[in-house]
Motif scaffolding. Structure first.
Motif, PDB file in Angstrom:
ATOM      1  N   ALA A  77       0.841  -1.193   0.000  1.00 29.21           N
ATOM      2  CA  ALA A  77       0.000   0.000   0.000  1.00 29.21           C
ATOM      3  C   ALA A  77       0.877   1.244   0.000  1.00 29.21           C
ATOM      4  CB  ALA A  77      -0.932   0.014   1.206  1.00 29.21           C
ATOM      5  N   PRO A  78       1.106   1.864  -1.158  1.00 26.59           N
ATOM      6  CA  PRO A  78       1.800   3.155  -1.161  1.00 26.59           C
ATOM      7  C   PRO A  78       1.085   4.179  -0.284  1.00 26.59           C
ATOM      8  CG  PRO A  78       1.752   2.257  -3.380  1.00 26.59           C
ATOM      9  CD  PRO A  78       0.868   1.382  -2.527  1.00 26.59           C
ATOM     10  N   VAL A  79      -0.250   4.085  -0.216  1.00 21.81           N
ATOM     11  CA  VAL A  79      -1.044   4.895   0.703  1.00 21.81           C
ATOM     12  C   VAL A  79      -1.949   3.941   1.479  1.00 21.81           C
ATOM     13  CG1 VAL A  79      -2.727   6.736   0.965  1.00 21.81           C
ATOM     14  CG2 VAL A  79      -0.999   6.890  -0.844  1.00 21.81           C
ATOM     15  N   PHE A  80      -1.737   3.852   2.790  1.00 22.95           N
ATOM     16  CA  PHE A  80      -2.475   2.910   3.629  1.00 22.95           C
ATOM     17  C   PHE A  80      -3.281   3.714   4.646  1.00 22.95           C
ATOM     18  CE2 PHE A  80      -2.124  -0.734   6.919  1.00 22.95           C
ATOM     19  CZ  PHE A  80      -3.289  -1.300   6.451  1.00 22.95           C
ATOM     20  N   ASN A  81      -4.595   3.761   4.462  1.00 25.01           N
ATOM     21  CA  ASN A  81      -5.481   4.547   5.311  1.00 25.01           C
ATOM     22  C   ASN A  81      -6.237   3.625   6.267  1.00 25.01           C
ATOM     23  OD1 ASN A  81      -4.961   7.135   4.068  1.00 25.01           O
ATOM     24  ND2 ASN A  81      -6.166   6.433   2.320  1.00 25.01           N
ATOM     25  N   ALA A  82      -5.757   3.517   7.497  1.00 27.46           N
ATOM     26  CA  ALA A  82      -6.410   2.640   8.475  1.00 27.46           C
ATOM     27  C   ALA A  82      -6.430   3.304   9.848  1.00 27.46           C
ATOM     28  CB  ALA A  82      -5.711   1.289   8.532  1.00 27.46           C
ATOM     29  N   ALA A  83      -6.771   4.580   9.884  1.00 30.82           N
ATOM     30  CA  ALA A  83      -6.858   5.288  11.150  1.00 30.82           C
ATOM     31  C   ALA A  83      -7.936   4.685  12.043  1.00 30.82           C
ATOM     32  CB  ALA A  83      -7.168   6.765  10.891  1.00 30.82           C
ATOM     33  N   ARG A  84      -7.674   4.711  13.347  1.00 32.02           N
ATOM     34  CA  ARG A  84      -8.616   4.219  14.365  1.00 32.02           C
ATOM     35  C   ARG A  84      -8.998   2.756  14.133  1.00 32.02           C
ATOM     36  NH1 ARG A  84     -10.535   9.600  13.274  1.00 32.02           N
ATOM     37  NH2 ARG A  84      -9.955  10.961  15.009  1.00 32.02           N
ATOM     38  N   SER A  85      -8.084   2.007  13.552  1.00 29.95           N
ATOM     39  CA  SER A  85      -8.322   0.580  13.338  1.00 29.95           C
ATOM     40  C   SER A  85      -7.887  -0.214  14.573  1.00 29.95           C
ATOM     41  CB  SER A  85      -7.573   0.087  12.100  1.00 29.95           C
ATOM     42  OG  SER A  85      -6.185   0.367  12.205  1.00 29.95           O
ATOM     43  N   THR A  86      -8.251  -1.497  14.584  1.00 29.73           N
ATOM     44  CA  THR A  86      -7.902  -2.394  15.685  1.00 29.73           C
ATOM     45  C   THR A  86      -7.159  -3.603  15.131  1.00 29.73           C
ATOM     46  OG1 THR A  86      -9.841  -1.731  16.988  1.00 29.73           O
ATOM     47  CG2 THR A  86      -8.809  -3.834  17.542  1.00 29.73           C
ATOM     48  N   MET A  87      -5.986  -3.873  15.699  1.00 31.16           N
ATOM     49  CA  MET A  87      -5.190  -5.047  15.340  1.00 31.16           C
ATOM     50  C   MET A  87      -4.994  -5.881  16.598  1.00 31.16           C
ATOM     51  SD  MET A  87      -4.264  -4.374  12.073  1.00 31.16           S
ATOM     52  CE  MET A  87      -4.245  -2.895  11.021  1.00 31.16           C
ATOM     53  N   HIS A  88      -5.509  -7.103  16.605  1.00 30.58           N
ATOM     54  CA  HIS A  88      -5.419  -7.962  17.787  1.00 30.58           C
ATOM     55  C   HIS A  88      -4.963  -9.345  17.349  1.00 30.58           C
ATOM     56  CE1 HIS A  88      -6.280  -9.957  21.534  1.00 30.58           C
ATOM     57  NE2 HIS A  88      -6.756  -8.839  22.079  1.00 30.58           N
ATOM     58  N   ASP A  89      -3.780  -9.767  17.830  1.00 26.96           N
ATOM     59  CA  ASP A  89      -3.192 -11.046  17.417  1.00 26.96           C
ATOM     60  C   ASP A  89      -3.035 -11.076  15.894  1.00 26.96           C
ATOM     61  OD1 ASP A  89      -3.064 -12.007  20.037  1.00 26.96           O
ATOM     62  OD2 ASP A  89      -5.086 -12.813  19.943  1.00 26.96           O
ATOM     63  N   VAL A  90      -2.158 -10.214  15.393  1.00 29.13           N
ATOM     64  CA  VAL A  90      -1.941 -10.074  13.956  1.00 29.13           C
ATOM     65  C   VAL A  90      -0.444 -10.167  13.661  1.00 29.13           C
ATOM     66  CG1 VAL A  90      -2.170  -8.549  11.950  1.00 29.13           C
ATOM     67  CG2 VAL A  90      -3.997  -8.651  13.655  1.00 29.13           C
ATOM     68  N   VAL A  91      -0.111 -10.887  12.590  1.00 28.89           N
ATOM     69  CA  VAL A  91       1.268 -10.985  12.121  1.00 28.89           C
ATOM     70  C   VAL A  91       1.350 -10.411  10.721  1.00 28.89           C
ATOM     71  CG1 VAL A  91       3.188 -12.517  11.561  1.00 28.89           C
ATOM     72  CG2 VAL A  91       1.709 -13.049  13.511  1.00 28.89           C
ATOM     73  N   PHE A  92       2.193  -9.388  10.540  1.00 31.48           N
ATOM     74  CA  PHE A  92       2.494  -8.850   9.221  1.00 31.48           C
ATOM     75  C   PHE A  92       3.866  -9.368   8.801  1.00 31.48           C
ATOM     76  CE2 PHE A  92      -0.417  -5.572  10.838  1.00 31.48           C
ATOM     77  CZ  PHE A  92      -1.258  -5.400   9.751  1.00 31.48           C
ATOM     78  N   SER A  93       3.938  -9.915   7.617  1.00 32.33           N
ATOM     79  CA  SER A  93       5.208 -10.413   7.095  1.00 32.33           C
ATOM     80  C   SER A  93       5.583  -9.639   5.838  1.00 32.33           C
ATOM     81  CB  SER A  93       5.095 -11.913   6.780  1.00 32.33           C
ATOM     82  OG  SER A  93       6.283 -12.395   6.200  1.00 32.33           O
ATOM     83  N   ASN A  94       6.724  -8.949   5.915  1.00 33.15           N
ATOM     84  CA  ASN A  94       7.294  -8.235   4.775  1.00 33.15           C
ATOM     85  C   ASN A  94       6.326  -7.231   4.141  1.00 33.15           C
ATOM     86  OD1 ASN A  94       9.614  -7.816   3.181  1.00 33.15           O
ATOM     87  ND2 ASN A  94       8.757  -9.043   1.516  1.00 33.15           N
ATOM     88  N   PRO A  95       5.724  -6.346   4.917  1.00 34.89           N
ATOM     89  CA  PRO A  95       4.831  -5.343   4.316  1.00 34.89           C
ATOM     90  C   PRO A  95       5.626  -4.297   3.545  1.00 34.89           C
ATOM     91  CG  PRO A  95       5.146  -4.870   6.635  1.00 34.89           C
ATOM     92  CD  PRO A  95       5.849  -6.175   6.378  1.00 34.89           C
TER      93      PRO A  95
END
Length: 212
Positions: A77-95
């Motif tokens: 995502a060159p532009v990633f719009n996720a304000a006020r989001s919730t991440m719970h038990d999440v794994v990001f690999s190589n974003p």
């Protein structure tokens, strides 16, 4: 105290070939391969127990989105719009994120492994049990954030903004940085001897000390 990271175990997932994501909908137990959600209005969407093997969220509107028990590989995502989001038990690999607007978000047990982020805006967010490792971040903004048990391991950070942040068990050891602002927030931050040498002139200037 190190981050307490819960393992994300995904079983019995259903493969979704061409997803049709919609705003405020909930998606459970799905596996997505090379999904594209560019430019979509997805505010309030929920993903629970989902796996993404490549996904593009460029300019998608994810305000107030929830990701719970998810594994997200190669998020783009060159532009990633996720304000006020919730991440719970999440794994990001190589974003691969350009401008990532995640301010005022809530992160609980989140891991980012690898990747390159130009600007990660977590201003005013609440972070607990977060680990970011082997990641290149041009600018990380944690201004006014509340963070507990957060570790940045083997990262390269250009600018780290901490003004007004409330930090507890915040581990910077092994991470290179060019500059840090918000030195008043460094109490309870764990650093190594090499980093202390980098910080010494900044701390001296901040305190008005004269080094002769």
């Amino acid at each position: 105290m190190a981050p307490r990271l819960a393992p994300v175990r995904l079983e019995g997932l259903r493969d979704e070939g061409a997803p049709d994501f919609r705003r405020a909908e909930r998606y459970d137990g799905m596996r997505y391969s090379r999904a594209a959600a560019d430019g979509l209005e997805l505010s309030g969407i929920t993903f629970a127990e989902c796996e993404f093997a490549g996904v593009s969220f460029n300019e998608a509107q994810l305000r107030g989105a929830t990701f719970r028990d998810c594994v997200i590989g190669e998020a783009y995502a060159p532009v990633f719009n996720a304000a006020r989001s919730t991440m719970h038990d999440v794994v990001f690999s190589n974003p691969r994120w350009g401008s990532a607007e995640l301010y005022e978000s809530g992160w609980q047990s989140v891991r980012i492994d690898g990747g390159k982020l130009d600007y990660l805006n977590l201003r005013g967010s609440r972070l607990a049990d977060v680990q970011i490792s082997d990641c290149i971040i041009s600018e990380l903004d944690l201004g006014s954030a509340t963070a507990a048990r957060v570790a940045l391991k083997n990262c390269t950070i250009g600018t780290l903004e901490l003004a007004g942040a409330r930090l507890k068990d915040f581990d910077l050891r092994g991470t290179d940085f060019r500059s840090i602002s918000g030195l008043d927030s460094l109490a309870d931050v764990v650093i190594d001897e090499y980093q202390l040498g980098l910080l010494a002139p900044l701390l001296a200037a901040h305190l008005g000390m004269v080094v002769a």
